[in-house]
Design an enzyme around this catalytic site. Sequence first.
Site, PDB file in Angstrom:
ATOM      1  N   ARG A 185       0.832  -1.214   0.000  1.00 31.72           N
ATOM      2  CA  ARG A 185       0.000   0.000   0.000  1.00 31.72           C
ATOM      3  C   ARG A 185       0.864   1.259   0.000  1.00 31.72           C
ATOM      4  O   ARG A 185       0.529   2.246  -0.637  1.00 31.72           O
ATOM      5  CB  ARG A 185      -0.921  -0.005   1.229  1.00 31.72           C
ATOM      6  CG  ARG A 185      -1.791   1.234   1.371  1.00 31.72           C
ATOM      7  CD  ARG A 185      -2.344   1.379   2.786  1.00 31.72           C
ATOM      8  NE  ARG A 185      -1.272   1.599   3.762  1.00 31.72           N
ATOM      9  CZ  ARG A 185      -1.450   1.489   5.084  1.00 31.72           C
ATOM     10  NH1 ARG A 185      -2.623   1.135   5.567  1.00 31.72           N
ATOM     11  NH2 ARG A 185      -0.438   1.701   5.902  1.00 31.72           N
ATOM     12  N   ARG A 198      13.618   3.970   1.795  1.00 36.40           N
ATOM     13  CA  ARG A 198      13.961   2.573   2.119  1.00 36.40           C
ATOM     14  C   ARG A 198      12.834   1.727   1.571  1.00 36.40           C
ATOM     15  O   ARG A 198      11.702   1.824   2.008  1.00 36.40           O
ATOM     16  CB  ARG A 198      14.067   2.371   3.635  1.00 36.40           C
ATOM     17  CG  ARG A 198      15.382   2.822   4.221  1.00 36.40           C
ATOM     18  CD  ARG A 198      15.513   2.390   5.667  1.00 36.40           C
ATOM     19  NE  ARG A 198      15.864   0.971   5.780  1.00 36.40           N
ATOM     20  CZ  ARG A 198      15.663   0.234   6.871  1.00 36.40           C
ATOM     21  NH1 ARG A 198      15.039   0.775   7.904  1.00 36.40           N
ATOM     22  NH2 ARG A 198      16.029  -1.019   6.924  1.00 36.40           N
TER      23      ARG A 198
HETATM   24  C1  D9A Z   1      -1.171 -11.699  16.514  1.00 33.94           C
HETATM   25  O1  D9A Z   1      -0.621 -10.516  15.924  1.00 33.94           O
HETATM   26  C2  D9A Z   1      -1.332  -9.337  16.031  1.00 33.94           C
HETATM   27  C3  D9A Z   1      -2.603  -9.252  16.628  1.00 33.94           C
HETATM   28  C4  D9A Z   1      -3.249  -7.989  16.699  1.00 33.94           C
HETATM   29  C5  D9A Z   1      -2.671  -6.830  16.167  1.00 33.94           C
HETATM   30  C6  D9A Z   1      -1.401  -6.927  15.568  1.00 33.94           C
HETATM   31  C7  D9A Z   1      -0.753  -5.719  14.952  1.00 33.94           C
HETATM   32  O2  D9A Z   1      -1.787  -4.846  14.461  1.00 33.94           O
HETATM   33  C8  D9A Z   1      -1.417  -3.495  14.198  1.00 33.94           C
HETATM   34  C9  D9A Z   1      -2.603  -2.773  13.576  1.00 33.94           C
HETATM   35  C10 D9A Z   1      -2.286  -1.286  13.504  1.00 33.94           C
HETATM   36  O3  D9A Z   1      -1.457  -0.767  14.198  1.00 33.94           O
HETATM   37  N1  D9A Z   1      -2.961  -0.588  12.585  1.00 33.94           N
HETATM   38  C11 D9A Z   1      -2.720   0.830  12.383  1.00 33.94           C
HETATM   39  C12 D9A Z   1      -3.093   1.221  10.979  1.00 33.94           C
HETATM   40  C13 D9A Z   1      -1.968   0.999  10.038  1.00 33.94           C
HETATM   41  O4  D9A Z   1      -0.805   0.873  10.522  1.00 33.94           O
HETATM   42  O5  D9A Z   1      -2.225   0.951   8.828  1.00 33.94           O
HETATM   43  C14 D9A Z   1      -3.630   1.659  13.284  1.00 33.94           C
HETATM   44  O6  D9A Z   1      -4.785   1.207  13.468  1.00 33.94           O
HETATM   45  O7  D9A Z   1      -3.144   2.727  13.704  1.00 33.94           O
HETATM   46  C15 D9A Z   1      -0.179  -3.410  13.336  1.00 33.94           C
HETATM   47  O8  D9A Z   1      -0.250  -3.123  12.146  1.00 33.94           O
HETATM   48  N2  D9A Z   1       1.017  -3.681  13.940  1.00 33.94           N
HETATM   49  C16 D9A Z   1       2.273  -3.394  13.199  1.00 33.94           C
HETATM   50  C17 D9A Z   1       2.908  -4.653  12.515  1.00 33.94           C
HETATM   51  C18 D9A Z   1       2.085  -5.091  11.316  1.00 33.94           C
HETATM   52  C19 D9A Z   1       4.308  -4.260  12.042  1.00 33.94           C
HETATM   53  C20 D9A Z   1       3.009  -5.807  13.495  1.00 33.94           C
HETATM   54  C21 D9A Z   1       1.114  -4.051  15.311  1.00 33.94           C
HETATM   55  C22 D9A Z   1       2.055  -3.417  16.110  1.00 33.94           C
HETATM   56  C23 D9A Z   1       2.121  -3.705  17.479  1.00 33.94           C
HETATM   57  C24 D9A Z   1       1.203  -4.610  18.037  1.00 33.94           C
HETATM   58 CL1  D9A Z   1       1.232  -4.919  19.704  1.00 33.94          CL
HETATM   59  C25 D9A Z   1       0.257  -5.268  17.220  1.00 33.94           C
HETATM   60  C26 D9A Z   1       0.238  -5.014  15.863  1.00 33.94           C
HETATM   61  C27 D9A Z   1      -0.732  -8.160  15.500  1.00 33.94           C
HETATM   62  O9  D9A Z   1       0.551  -8.170  14.974  1.00 33.94           O
HETATM   63  C28 D9A Z   1       0.881  -9.065  13.948  1.00 33.94           C
END
Ligand code: D9A
Length: 340
Positions: A185, A198
């Site tokens: 995205r 990066r």
């Molecule tokens: C079992 O695993 C999970 C279960 C629930 C949520 C997440 C995962 O979901 C968010 C969701 C989130 O943060 N969404 C953002 C919107 C966006 O980033 O586009 C938001 O809603 O602000 C996310 O994106 N990341 C960042 C990573 C993908 C790098 C892990 C993330 C970072 C820290 C934590 Cl503790 C969790 C998550 C999980 O992680 C895999």
Amino acid sequence: RWQLPSDPDLSFCYDMLQKVSRSFAVVIEQLGPNLRDAVCVFYLVLRGLDTVEDDMSIPLDTKIPILQDFHKKIYDPAWHFLCGEKDYKVLMDHFHHVSTAFLNLEKRFQDVIAEITDRMGNGMAKFIIAEVESIEDYDEYCHYVAGLVGIGLSRLFYASGLEDLATDSLSNSMGLFLQKTNIIRDYLEDINELPAPRMFWPREIWGKYSAKLEDFKEEKKSDVAVACLNDMITNALEHATDCLQYMSALRDPPIFRFCAIPQIMAIATLAACYNNIQVFRGVVKIRRGLAAKIVLETRSMSDVYSTFYDFTSMLAAKIDKKDPSAPTTMKHVESILKTC
Ligand SMILES: COc1cccc([C@H]2O[C@H](CC(=O)N[C@@H](CC(=O)O)C(=O)O)C(=O)N(CC(C)(C)C)c3ccc(Cl)cc32)c1OC
């Protein structure tokens, strides 16, 4: 909304959480009291790592040791490091609130956060120098920055006594599906990043379509850009069935929603991006109204199955037989639809 903690360190953490990701903060705050604090602290520790990794003004010989030793810094309330922008500068400059809140967590939660931070910091350090060339490098990098988050959360859910321990493989897929969706995205935002972009799109994929990754910004390269995009999305779809399996094993409703909402945002994003040249012209975001609907209407696994089914069908409807990845895309689409 529940009472903000009287503990000044925890209330700093929840305030920061609100600032850095309001939508996600809402679902974290719906977790049970024990788990909620551990996940909030874990999220901010990860944000701290991310802020250091992303700050291009930090010289490498300073940055690499900070990443590698970050798992020790979180035990040291005297430590802080001025870097990042806006809210992240506040986070990093007052990081002692996070490390103090970390030290007040139950030891079983501290141990998970410290181990994941250690492995992630060392993984990030490795990729500060190494480029993402092969699909194997791509999966390894995404494992370090996102797969380990899934693995860490699964261990926190298990330590809270609310869930069985999910396998590292399924937990890793939960991270890779989200991270690969973000990388796809954010193509234009990332490649226009100053002072130096990066990029994490693997050469093993984009090299089939053009000599340079930035060529996809050009109008005359639209066809190969979309073919490459569809190849990247097909690669991300490989993880979807693992994510469905992971979510189907969850028992605690707040944990389920915490896990399911980002996954549904991701399949919706992939469906919106598939075959869509706009990914190379701007950032394709799903409409706020749709995101709000997802947050409100995701309560059960059948909601997840029907939503995955709908978005995967939307994506399938856009598959062009002439697209080089079409046979593989169809294969992944069929296994997702069969699972739902
Ligand atoms: C079992 O695993 C999970 C279960 C629930 C949520 C997440 C995962 O979901 C968010 C969701 C989130 O943060 N969404 C953002 C919107 C966006 O980033 O586009 C938001 O809603 O602000 C996310 O994106 N990341 C960042 C990573 C993908 C790098 C892990 C993330 C970072 C820290 C934590 Cl503790 C969790 C998550 C999980 O992680 C895999």
